[in-house]
Design a protein around this motif. Structure first.
Motif, short mmCIF file in Angstrom:
data_model
loop_
_atom_site.label_atom_id
_atom_site.label_comp_id
_atom_site.label_asym_id
_atom_site.label_seq_id
_atom_site.Cartn_x
_atom_site.Cartn_y
_atom_site.Cartn_z
N ALA A 1 4.51 -4.60 -3.05
CA ALA A 1 5.30 -4.85 -1.84
C ALA A 1 6.77 -4.55 -2.07
CB ALA A 1 5.11 -6.29 -1.38
N LEU A 2 7.29 -4.92 -3.24
CA LEU A 2 8.68 -4.63 -3.56
C LEU A 2 8.92 -3.13 -3.68
CD1 LEU A 2 9.48 -7.40 -6.20
CD2 LEU A 2 10.29 -7.26 -3.84
N VAL A 3 7.97 -2.42 -4.29
CA VAL A 3 8.09 -0.96 -4.38
C VAL A 3 8.13 -0.35 -2.98
CG1 VAL A 3 6.93 1.15 -5.13
CG2 VAL A 3 7.04 -0.81 -6.66
N GLY A 4 7.25 -0.83 -2.11
CA GLY A 4 7.24 -0.33 -0.74
C GLY A 4 8.54 -0.61 -0.02
N VAL A 5 9.10 -1.81 -0.23
CA VAL A 5 10.37 -2.15 0.40
C VAL A 5 11.49 -1.24 -0.10
CG1 VAL A 5 12.14 -3.94 0.54
CG2 VAL A 5 9.75 -4.54 0.90
N LEU A 6 11.50 -0.97 -1.42
CA LEU A 6 12.53 -0.09 -1.98
C LEU A 6 12.40 1.33 -1.43
CD1 LEU A 6 12.58 -1.25 -5.72
CD2 LEU A 6 14.28 -1.72 -3.95
N ILE A 7 11.18 1.82 -1.32
CA ILE A 7 10.97 3.16 -0.76
C ILE A 7 11.42 3.20 0.70
CG2 ILE A 7 9.22 4.88 -0.13
CD1 ILE A 7 7.66 4.03 -2.61
N LEU A 8 11.06 2.16 1.44
CA LEU A 8 11.46 2.10 2.85
C LEU A 8 12.98 2.02 2.98
CD1 LEU A 8 10.59 1.89 5.80
CD2 LEU A 8 10.45 -0.60 5.51
N ALA A 9 13.63 1.24 2.11
CA ALA A 9 15.09 1.13 2.15
C ALA A 9 15.74 2.47 1.83
CB ALA A 9 15.56 0.05 1.17
N ALA A 10 15.22 3.18 0.81
CA ALA A 10 15.78 4.49 0.46
C ALA A 10 15.62 5.48 1.61
CB ALA A 10 15.11 5.02 -0.81
#
Length: 387
Positions: A20-29
């Motif tokens: 979930a954190l990886v997904g959030v970071l990708i979405l933020a980028a």
């Protein structure tokens, strides 16, 4: 077996949170990349949000006096137009004249700085400098001369293209005022719609989060506007009394640079000292003292009253946020660092206390000191449906 199943379940949760954190970071980028691409189109909307956060308190105050929200927004806009008319009649003409004189005197400042350097060099030519120090001083001189020439060229280009930039800025301001009017008029409805997007189980949480973010941003913007205006007025009056050249320009510049913590006031002191030094070295010292005094007055009497309740950050967090903002986005990052850090701290404290069912922020705390509770505008304002 139970221990093994509990261990597997724990690892499953860890992996789920990690992905979930990886997904959030990708979405933020991806969001940052998209915002950079469309940033020119977002300028009027950014200005509109600033207007909304600055006017939400006076609009709410007028609403409590039984004015409908649309009428309250219209009254605030009329007050803004009246203030702009006064500025246009009494402030803008002398300001434009002083800016023209200051820009005309800029090449003369450059020549006098070089003459002063030549005098210092001739005066101390008999001193036996170490060779490495002499080379360093020559390098600094050449670097300063090259940098000043570059600034002069850039300034000329800026003045040549200022007409188109002014037209674009005025268009963005007009669009921002239109967007801000409708946002202010329908703010309560828009807020309810955003809260509804969180779903029935998360509505209370979404309402609290939106309230914290809007309170911090509006408090920071209002406080920064008051602090900058106060600094500009004090510096302008002080420079006028002392006879510092271009007092109005330098005062407004000090107020504008006050938005950038620490670095901004230092730049204002240097520019003011240079402008005053060509009248008298003592006047340069007094000019620096005026800027420092204005900064101390706002820090001691204005900032604590208008900002501490909304943006309550420990000095360590302020320094860390400023350095991080400068490293990520330069001057813009420094300007945005404090409100972003304040929002992040408020959300962190809220979710930590919610998930751990314990108190983290206290009135006597340091890094996690709780702000003085106050009634927000959203609680005090009533919508037309509620009436």
């Amino acid at each position: 077996m139970p221990d093994r199943s509990e261990s597997l379940e724990r690892w499953r949760r860890v992996l789920t949170v990690s992905w979930a954190l990886v997904g959030v970071l990708i979405l933020a980028a991806a969001s940052v990349f998209a915002l950079v691409r469309i940033s020119p189109a977002l300028v009027p909307f950014g200005l509109a949000l600033v207007i909304v956060f600055l006017l939400r308190t006076p609009v709410a105050a007028l609403e409590r006096r039984r004015l409908k929200r649309g009428a309250a927004v219209a009254v605030c806009y009329l007050a803004i137009l009246a203030a702009l008319a006064v500025l246009g009649l009494f402030i803008v003409p002398p300001l434009v004249d002083q800016v023209r004189q200051f820009l005309g005197a800029f090449p003369g400042y450059y020549d006098r700085v070089l003459d002063l350097w030549g005098q210092v060099q001739r005066q101390y030519s008999a001193v036996a400098w170490p060779s490495w120090l002499d080379d360093a001083l020559v390098g600094i001189r050449d670097g300063l001369a090259e940098q000043l020439a570059s600034w002069s060229a850039n300034l000329a280009k800026t003045l040549f293209s200022v007409g188109g930039g002014a037209v674009s800025f005025l268009l963005n301001v007009f669009l921002a005022l239109v967007v801000a009017f409708w946002l202010l008029k329908d703010m309560e409805v828009i807020k309810r719609e955003f809260v509804a997007l969180a779903g029935p189980k998360r509505r209370d949480e979404a309402s609290i989060v939106i309230g914290k973010v809007s309170t911090v941003l509006s408090g920071y913007l209002r406080g920064q506007a008051i602090v900058s205006a106060t600094t500009a007025v004090i510096v302008t009056i002080g420079f006028t009394v002392l006879g510092v050249p271009y007092a109005l320009v330098l005062g407004l510049l000090a107020g504008a640079l006050n938005i950038v913590p620490w670095f901004g006031p230092l730049v204002a002191e240097v520019i003011s000292a240079i402008a005053a030094a060509f009248v008298s070295p003592w006047l340069a010292l007094w000019a620096v003292l005026v800027v420092i005094g204005a900064q101390q007055i706002t820090d001691m009497f204005i900032t604590p009253r208008v900002m501490s309740e909304q943006v309550d950050l420990h000095p360590v967090l302020v320094i860390f946020s400023l350095l991080t903002g400068a490293a990520l986005a330069g001057i813009v990052g420094m300007v945005l660092a404090i409100p972003v850090a304040a929002i992040a701290k408020g959300l962190f404290v809220y979710y930590f206390e919610k998930w751990t069912d314990s108190s983290l922020a206290t009135e006597n705390g340091a890094l996690f000191r709780s702000a003085v509770p106050c009634e927000t505008d959203d609680r005090s304002a009533m919508t037309d449906e509620e009436r």
